[in-house]
Structures are given as structure tokens and as C-alpha cells.
Design an enzyme around this catalytic site. Structure first.
Site, PDB file in Angstrom:
ATOM      1  CE  LYS A 101      31.929  69.784 117.340  1.00  0.00           C
ATOM      2  NZ  LYS A 101      31.551  71.079 117.706  1.00  0.00           N
ATOM      3  CB  CYS A 143      30.049  69.933 122.053  1.00  0.00           C
ATOM      4  SG  CYS A 143      29.105  71.105 121.157  1.00  0.00           S
TER       5      CYS A 143
HETATM    6  N1  SAJ Z   1      34.389  72.316 131.630  1.00  0.00           N
HETATM    7  C1  SAJ Z   1      35.195  71.922 132.696  1.00  0.00           C
HETATM    8  N2  SAJ Z   1      36.504  72.310 132.720  1.00  0.00           N
HETATM    9  C2  SAJ Z   1      37.037  73.068 131.708  1.00  0.00           C
HETATM   10  C3  SAJ Z   1      36.212  73.449 130.629  1.00  0.00           C
HETATM   11  C4  SAJ Z   1      34.890  73.068 130.607  1.00  0.00           C
HETATM   12  O1  SAJ Z   1      34.735  71.236 133.606  1.00  0.00           O
HETATM   13  O2  SAJ Z   1      38.229  73.408 131.792  1.00  0.00           O
HETATM   14  C5  SAJ Z   1      32.994  71.888 131.593  1.00  0.00           C
HETATM   15  C6  SAJ Z   1      32.021  73.046 131.575  1.00  0.00           C
HETATM   16  O3  SAJ Z   1      31.636  73.400 132.870  1.00  0.00           O
HETATM   17  C7  SAJ Z   1      30.839  72.460 130.802  1.00  0.00           C
HETATM   18  C8  SAJ Z   1      31.487  71.474 129.851  1.00  0.00           C
HETATM   19  O4  SAJ Z   1      32.796  71.187 130.381  1.00  0.00           O
HETATM   20  O5  SAJ Z   1      29.960  71.767 131.658  1.00  0.00           O
HETATM   21  C9  SAJ Z   1      31.623  71.979 128.431  1.00  0.00           C
HETATM   22  O6  SAJ Z   1      32.243  73.238 128.532  1.00  0.00           O
HETATM   23  P1  SAJ Z   1      32.685  74.036 127.192  1.00  0.00           P
HETATM   24  O7  SAJ Z   1      33.288  75.314 127.581  1.00  0.00           O
HETATM   25  O8  SAJ Z   1      33.466  73.122 126.335  1.00  0.00           O
HETATM   26  O9  SAJ Z   1      31.269  74.380 126.577  1.00  0.00           O
HETATM   27  P2  SAJ Z   1      30.599  73.920 125.254  1.00  0.00           P
HETATM   28  O10 SAJ Z   1      30.021  72.570 125.299  1.00  0.00           O
HETATM   29  O11 SAJ Z   1      29.681  75.023 124.853  1.00  0.00           O
HETATM   30  O12 SAJ Z   1      31.809  73.805 124.274  1.00  0.00           O
HETATM   31  C10 SAJ Z   1      31.910  74.601 123.162  1.00  0.00           C
HETATM   32  C11 SAJ Z   1      32.433  73.637 122.170  1.00  0.00           C
HETATM   33  N3  SAJ Z   1      32.235  74.118 120.838  1.00  0.00           N
HETATM   34  C12 SAJ Z   1      31.917  73.216 119.899  1.00  0.00           C
HETATM   35  O13 SAJ Z   1      31.864  72.045 120.115  1.00  0.00           O
HETATM   36  C13 SAJ Z   1      31.633  73.744 118.574  1.00  0.00           C
HETATM   37  C14 SAJ Z   1      33.894  73.360 122.416  1.00  0.00           C
HETATM   38  O14 SAJ Z   1      34.480  72.731 121.271  1.00  0.00           O
HETATM   39  C15 SAJ Z   1      34.673  74.590 122.702  1.00  0.00           C
HETATM   40  O15 SAJ Z   1      36.015  74.222 123.036  1.00  0.00           O
HETATM   41  C16 SAJ Z   1      34.072  75.270 123.885  1.00  0.00           C
HETATM   42  O16 SAJ Z   1      32.765  75.682 123.436  1.00  0.00           O
HETATM   43  C17 SAJ Z   1      34.880  76.462 124.319  1.00  0.00           C
HETATM   44  O17 SAJ Z   1      36.038  76.585 123.887  1.00  0.00           O
HETATM   45  O18 SAJ Z   1      34.379  77.207 125.161  1.00  0.00           O
END
Ligand code: SAJ
Length: 426
Positions: free
Chosen positions: A206, A261
Site C-alpha cells: 500500500k 492517502c
Molecule cells: N493528483 C495530482 N496529479 C495526478 C493525480 C492526482 O495532482 O496526476 C492530486 C489530486 O488532485 C488529489 C491528490 O493528488 O489532490 C490525490 O489524488 P488521487 O487521485 O490519488 O486521489 P485519492 O487520494 O482518492 O487516491 C486514491 C488512492 N487509493 C487508495 O489509496 C486506496 C490511490 O491509491 C489511487 O491511485 C487513486 O485513488 C486513484 O487511482 O485515483
């Protein structure tokens, strides 16, 4: 006779999980939480969170929600811990929820129970923190009871991936116990359940998954700053790199990294490594780059105001979006909150609008903020913003400056309409 399961914590992770277990019809399920608001919602057939798979019909399920541990823990065959694992202000892990929950379980622990942690932790927490607390019961882990870790993988707001179809990893104290826990998950999930070699391997998967994401986001966030100086459009470069059919995974620059996360999990491993005398330089640098993005975004605004000869005192800045990701009502670690703090520290007048977070919004709707604020910073790419923030709309409201912290608007048409538009990385 149905086996009994207690899920401790009914938030983004625990509630969809307890629903999935109950929906299988194979278990008597208890949801144990101290959160009276969640208990009230569920008893009134309302999902306590806006996770897509959780807005189902609750009252047809064998799911009892309670705040009384003595009602459920002593009779449970499986106890699943789904409590938060945040960080303190100094970014050190805050294991208080895990410790208090482990102490509660230890009070009622009995032979043959299987204790499963889903919350994200660094390698070692299960064996070095949770296990000793459980063994204060006088029972021995791996002999009298099992301790497993099945890291949660919920992606809030994702219409495709949900608790049923996301593959899972399981690690345990003993091989036999691992098989029991893996089969437990297989009994109510559609997805594959993989048996890891031990607890630390499961804990580490994780952390690797999320650190991988944080480091890759930091890479494009740093490139956004250098390419901006070089006059290179990073988004076009990412688009070009993405057509490589292998060995490249797209990440995008933005005003920062939020959520419970991605910006949190790396600190757990950084701290653990520090305890054994190792510095995780790359992870620490990635965290610094990502944590600096809100400041970088505000500086883009200040530069725009300077170039437009607008005095800070003479303008109100509108912040669009305070949640950490689009169309999810969650502000945890949201970069927008940091943007707000920086603007307020500079004495800049702000208005805030997020359709998902009325409590923080200072105006009722998008039109109101456009009417009052001629300089805008978009921090969250809510669908409603992407749809409504057209060049026509912004021209109608005489918007002068738009800093697009999520690169989600039509930069060309806004610039052509005479609006000072700046994205992150172009
Ligand atoms: N973000 C960026 N650039 C990117 C992707 C995300 O700036 O290319 C930012 C988003 O705006 C946000 C943060 O990062 O503020 C997190 O984004 P996220 O899409 O990772 O959202 P989370 O926190 O909901 O991540 C979840 C996580 N799931 C778990 O931890 C179980 C992550 O592992 C997944 O990769 C992610 O969802 C996903 O794939 O969408």
C-alpha cells in the site's frame, strides 16, 4: 450458522466494506463506530459518505450499527479495523486511532478470532504496535488468534473501481491464518485476493502504491515549474509521452496533492526508515515539491496581478473548489485550504465557493463569486466548474485573471477572450 463480522470505523473505507460483507448474506455484520452522526444516517437508511457503492438500500441487510463494543466484539469471528491513520502537524504518523482501537479489541479478545487491519500503515505497525496490545489479553498472536493486514484500496468517487472489484493483498502472522483471511475476502468480493508472504509485505504494498503516485506527481509538478520558465507546454509534452505504449504512466501537475492517502502514506515510511537509520531522500523531496505547489499557485496569481497592474488591495480573489479531488465532499489535506491560508496571510480579500462544501463557501453559487471576484484561482476540477466556466460566462462577469490549478478549463478560448489565463505547467 452465519459467522459474525464487526467492522470498526464506518467512513470511506469501513462503510462500503460493511455493506459488501452484509450484501453477501453469508455473515451477521456489525458496524462499530463512535460517530453518532454516521449511526444516525445509517439507521435512517442514508449512506454516511458519498461513496458511489454505498448509496444502496441499507435496511434490507443484516447490518447492525452500534457504538457499544461489548455488543459485537466478543461474538465476532472476524474484526476488521478501518480507522483513520493520519499524520500530525509535523508529518509524523498519528497512530492514536489504531492504538485505541487495538486496546478496545484486546478487552474482548477471545480464542480463534481473526483481527484484520485495513487502514494504511508502514511496515511493522501490525507486529510492533497492534500485536503487543492485543497480547495484553493473555492470548498469543498466531496461536490463539490471527492478525492480518488487507490494505484498503478505496478510490472515493470512482465510478468504475469499487470495493467489490478492486484486487486485494493479504498478509498475516501465519500461513494458515493468511488462507483463512484471504478466503474471508474471497467470500464476498468479486476481485482477486492475493496472499502475500507476511504482514510487512502487505503493509508495504500500500505504501509503495501511494508513494509511487506521490513521487510521479512531484516529477510533473517540478517539470511544470522549469518548463514554464522555458516556455514549454508541459501538458502537450505529457500527451506526447503518453502515446508510448509501454513504460510510461500519466500524471498531471496541479496546485497540490490532497486526500487521506497520497500525501500521508509516504510520511509513514519516511518515519519508519528514519527509525532504522535510513533517509528516504526521494520520497521526502517529492513531499516537499508537492507541499510547495499551493505557494507556487499563489505566486502565479501575484505575478498575474503585477502584470495586469492590479493592486492587491483593490481586488477580491475567488477560490473555486476546496475539496481535494473533483465531485467528492472531502477536504482532507486539500491544497485549496493551504492556498486560502497563504492568501489570508498576505491580507488578500477572498471569497470561496465549493458546491460540495457549503460550510466553507462564503457565497451561494458560481455567479455570485464571479460577480464579486475579478481574479479567480480554481483549485478543484468539479464537473460543474469545467462545464460552466466558459469564455462567454467569464467575459459576461468581466473576469480579469484565472489561475487554473487543475488545468481543466479551455485555455485557448479564455485567452482569446482577453482573460489572463494561467495553468500549472503552461
Ligand atoms: N493528483 C495530482 N496529479 C495526478 C493525480 C492526482 O495532482 O496526476 C492530486 C489530486 O488532485 C488529489 C491528490 O493528488 O489532490 C490525490 O489524488 P488521487 O487521485 O490519488 O486521489 P485519492 O487520494 O482518492 O487516491 C486514491 C488512492 N487509493 C487508495 O489509496 C486506496 C490511490 O491509491 C489511487 O491511485 C487513486 O485513488 C486513484 O487511482 O485515483
Amino acid at each position: 450458522m452465519k459467522q459474525t463480522v464487526t467492522v470498526i470505523g464506518l467512513g470511506y473505507v469501513g462503510f462500503p466494506l460493511s455493506l459488501a460483507i452484509a450484501k453477501s448474506g453469508k455473515y451477521k455484520v456489525f458496524g462499530l463506530t463512535r460517530n453518532s452522526k454516521n449511526i444516525h444516517s445509517i439507521k435512517n437508511k442514508l449512506a454516511p459518505i458519498d461513496n458511489i457503492t454505498a448509496s444502496l438500500d441499507i435496511d434490507k441487510l443484516d447490518l447492525t450499527v452500534t457504538s457499544k463494543a461489548q455488543e459485537c466484539l466478543p461474538i465476532s469471528d472476524f474484526i476488521v479495523i478501518c480507522v483513520p491513520t493520519p499524520v500530525n502537524k509535523d508529518h509524523t504518523p498519528d497512530l492514536f486511532p489504531i492504538v485505541t482501537t487495538s486496546k478496545l479489541i484486546a478487552k474482548f479478545l477471545r480464542p480463534n478470532q481473526v483481527i484484520i487491519l485495513e487502514s494504511s500503515v508502514n511496515p511493522g505497525v501490525c507486529e510492533e504496535v497492534i500485536l503487543p496490545i492485543l497480547e495484553t489479553s493473555g492470548l498469543a498472536g498466531g496461536i490463539d488468534f490471527e492478525l492480518s493486514h488487507c490494505p484498503e484500496r478505496i478510490n472515493p468517487g470512482d465510478p468504475k473501481w469499487n470495493v467489490y472489484n478492486i484486487a486485494r493483498n493479504v498478509g498475516s502472522l501465519t500461513k494458515k491464518g493468511n488462507g483463512i483471511t484471504a478466503n474471508f475476502y474471497r467470500s464476498f468480493l468479486k476481485a482477486r485476493v492475493y496472499e502475500m508472504g507476511n504482514l510487512k509485505e502487505a503493509e508495504s504494498t500500500k505504501i509503495l502504491e501511494n508513494t509511487f503516485r506521490d513521487v510521479n506527481i512531484a516529477l510533473v509538478n517540478e517539470l511544470a515549474q522549469s518548463f514554464d520558465k522555458m516556455g514549454i507546454n508541459l501538458l502537450n509534452v505529457i500527451k506526447g509521452a503518453a502515446n508510448k505504449p509501454f513504460a510510461f504512466m500519466v500524471h498531471y501537475p496541479g496546485c497540490g496533492v490532497g486526500g487521506h492517502c497520497i500525501p500521508v502514506d509516504p510520511y509513514y515510511l519516511i518515519q519508519k526508515a528514519k527509525e532504522i537509520g535510513f533517509e528516504q531522500k526521494l520520497m521526502k523531496t517529492a513531499r516537499q515539491i508537492n507541499n510547495n505547489m499551493p505557494k507556487y499557485t499563489v505566486n502565479l496569481l501575484l505575478k498575474a496581478l503585477g502584470k495586469s497592474h492590479i493592486n492587491l488591495k483593490d481586488i477580491k480573489v475567488g477560490i473555486l473548489g476546496v475539496t481535494y479531488k473533483p465531485d467528492v465532499a472531502d477536504t482532507r489535506e486539500s491544497p485549496a485550504i493551504t492556498v486560502l491560508e497563504i492568501l489570508k496571510d498576505k491580507g488578500i480579500n477572498v471569497e470561496i465557493f465549493d458546491p460540495f462544501i457549503q460550510s466553507i463557501s462564503t457565497v451561494k453559487n458560481l455567479e455570485e463569486i464571479l460577480k464579486q471576484c475579478k481574479a479567480i484561482i480554481l483549485c478543484t476540477a468539479h464537473k460543474s466548474f469545467v462545464t460552466n466556466l466558459t469564455s462567454e460566462k467569464l467575459t459576461e462577469y468581466k473576469t480579469k485573471i484565472l489561475i487554473d490549478g487543475r488545468n481543466c478549463l479551455d485555455s485557448k478560448s479564455l485567452s482569446q477572450a482577453g482573460i489572463y489565463y494561467k495553468g500549472i505547467g503552461f
